[in-house]
Design a protein around this motif. Sequence first.
Motif, PDB file in Angstrom:
ATOM      1  N   LYS A   4     -33.056 -49.254  -8.982  1.00  0.00           N
ATOM      2  CA  LYS A   4     -31.618 -49.261  -9.077  1.00  0.00           C
ATOM      3  C   LYS A   4     -31.193 -48.068  -9.481  1.00  0.00           C
ATOM      4  O   LYS A   4     -30.116 -47.503  -9.034  1.00  0.00           O
ATOM      5  N   ASP A   5     -31.678 -47.338 -10.350  1.00  0.00           N
ATOM      6  CA  ASP A   5     -31.335 -45.845 -10.878  1.00  0.00           C
ATOM      7  C   ASP A   5     -31.395 -45.047  -9.771  1.00  0.00           C
ATOM      8  O   ASP A   5     -30.550 -44.043  -9.643  1.00  0.00           O
ATOM      9  N   ILE A   6     -32.569 -45.279  -8.673  1.00  0.00           N
ATOM     10  CA  ILE A   6     -32.219 -43.996  -7.582  1.00  0.00           C
ATOM     11  C   ILE A   6     -31.279 -44.535  -6.519  1.00  0.00           C
ATOM     12  O   ILE A   6     -30.773 -43.750  -6.027  1.00  0.00           O
ATOM     13  N   THR A   7     -31.036 -45.872  -6.331  1.00  0.00           N
ATOM     14  CA  THR A   7     -30.253 -46.072  -5.058  1.00  0.00           C
ATOM     15  C   THR A   7     -28.867 -45.899  -5.587  1.00  0.00           C
ATOM     16  O   THR A   7     -28.101 -45.712  -4.363  1.00  0.00           O
ATOM     17  N   THR A  56     -24.142 -28.403 -11.537  1.00  0.00           N
ATOM     18  CA  THR A  56     -23.635 -29.138 -12.704  1.00  0.00           C
ATOM     19  C   THR A  56     -23.997 -30.822 -12.771  1.00  0.00           C
ATOM     20  O   THR A  56     -24.438 -31.315 -13.555  1.00  0.00           O
ATOM     21  N   THR A  57     -23.263 -31.154 -11.504  1.00  0.00           N
ATOM     22  CA  THR A  57     -23.534 -32.843 -11.521  1.00  0.00           C
ATOM     23  C   THR A  57     -25.121 -33.393 -11.339  1.00  0.00           C
ATOM     24  O   THR A  57     -25.493 -34.209 -11.878  1.00  0.00           O
ATOM     25  N   LEU A  58     -25.760 -32.544 -10.504  1.00  0.00           N
ATOM     26  CA  LEU A  58     -27.168 -32.759 -10.239  1.00  0.00           C
ATOM     27  C   LEU A  58     -27.945 -32.642 -11.421  1.00  0.00           C
ATOM     28  O   LEU A  58     -29.162 -33.297 -11.723  1.00  0.00           O
ATOM     29  N   GLU A  59     -27.706 -31.696 -12.190  1.00  0.00           N
ATOM     30  CA  GLU A  59     -28.591 -31.472 -13.592  1.00  0.00           C
ATOM     31  C   GLU A  59     -28.071 -32.488 -14.502  1.00  0.00           C
ATOM     32  O   GLU A  59     -29.080 -32.887 -14.988  1.00  0.00           O
ATOM     33  N   LYS A  60     -26.775 -32.973 -14.662  1.00  0.00           N
ATOM     34  CA  LYS A  60     -26.363 -34.042 -15.532  1.00  0.00           C
ATOM     35  C   LYS A  60     -27.147 -35.450 -15.043  1.00  0.00           C
ATOM     36  O   LYS A  60     -27.627 -35.938 -15.984  1.00  0.00           O
ATOM     37  N   GLU A  61     -27.266 -35.486 -13.912  1.00  0.00           N
ATOM     38  CA  GLU A  61     -28.021 -36.688 -13.509  1.00  0.00           C
ATOM     39  C   GLU A  61     -29.479 -36.693 -13.681  1.00  0.00           C
ATOM     40  O   GLU A  61     -30.268 -37.552 -12.979  1.00  0.00           O
ATOM     41  N   LYS A  62     -30.029 -35.534 -13.884  1.00  0.00           N
ATOM     42  CA  LYS A  62     -31.567 -35.177 -13.989  1.00  0.00           C
ATOM     43  C   LYS A  62     -32.111 -35.488 -12.507  1.00  0.00           C
ATOM     44  O   LYS A  62     -33.289 -35.556 -12.562  1.00  0.00           O
ATOM     45  N   LEU A  63     -31.292 -34.889 -11.472  1.00  0.00           N
ATOM     46  CA  LEU A  63     -32.018 -34.805 -10.054  1.00  0.00           C
ATOM     47  C   LEU A  63     -32.562 -33.411  -9.864  1.00  0.00           C
ATOM     48  O   LEU A  63     -33.567 -33.260  -9.273  1.00  0.00           O
ATOM     49  N   ILE A  64     -32.336 -32.363 -10.776  1.00  0.00           N
ATOM     50  CA  ILE A  64     -32.709 -31.253 -10.642  1.00  0.00           C
ATOM     51  C   ILE A  64     -32.831 -30.592 -12.175  1.00  0.00           C
ATOM     52  O   ILE A  64     -31.973 -31.172 -13.092  1.00  0.00           O
ATOM     53  N   THR A  65     -33.591 -29.578 -12.288  1.00  0.00           N
ATOM     54  CA  THR A  65     -33.658 -28.751 -13.724  1.00  0.00           C
ATOM     55  C   THR A  65     -33.760 -27.492 -13.422  1.00  0.00           C
ATOM     56  O   THR A  65     -34.068 -26.840 -12.682  1.00  0.00           O
TER      57      THR A  65
END
Lengths: 107, 183
Positions: A4-7, A56-65
Amino acid sequence: MAEKDITKFLPLSEATFYILLSLVEPLHGYGVMQKVESISDGTVSVGPGTLYGAFTTLEKEKLITMVKEEERRKSYVLTAKGRQVLAEQIRRMEIMNKIGQSILPKL
Amino acid sequence: MEGTIIRKRRFFFSWQDVEQEAWLAEMSHQGLHLYAPGSLGSFLFIQGPAREVAYRLDYNRDKPPDDYIQLIRDAGWEHLGLRSGWQYWRKEMRDGQIPELFTDPESKVQKYQRLFASYIASAPGVSVVYIIGAAMFKRFPGRHPSWLVILFISLFVAWIAYAAFNAIKIQMRINQLKQKKTL
């Protein structure tokens, strides 16, 4: 739970899809802009203001680092979670493409 | 004459960024290139050959991070200056393509939301001025000519009307951008 975390991130917007695709290898902001333009055959371009917000968003959601910062340029790469999200998006697109192709002649 | 600096004044409301961008591009088309945004709503131009360029304005109440500015520079934009939270950027047009800082409605909306938030943030400061002013009038009645009291109240009412007008206009821009719906 993990599923669910991914979808919840799907479907990705076209711009986010290409941004994530270009981050399979570490890349800084302008590198991402150039890569998005080249891998999309010039159909998608991401402005620097939009890209910064996406980072900023993707880093916050931990999809990128962030992997590196030099001379005020930050480099990012996909996280394991980011790779899962992208793989799931591609899997769904495959299904949509397959069914779409079979219907296309009837349109 | 080429290289001469010319100061021009033109009034824009704070939410009229698109209008400013179009006007500045038209000036460059006529050979007047923005050198820097000047004080009191003026613009400093430098004369030169006509150029086809795009101007874009970005809003940040506080100083944006260095890596943000760097990324925009890397993308080929020239930084022309900062005035009351607005950053002025310019980029050459190539093959008739119009360059953009923001390429999706969401990030454009966020820019106007930053502007909107700064209006809200200024409200407590103005209210404090009003409360102090009102308290002074009450504390020392009769010492102030009535025109001063009227002026004070009128200025405050005018400020509220102006702020409300701007807030509504910013919200209208946001609504316009949000019109594109995902089916």
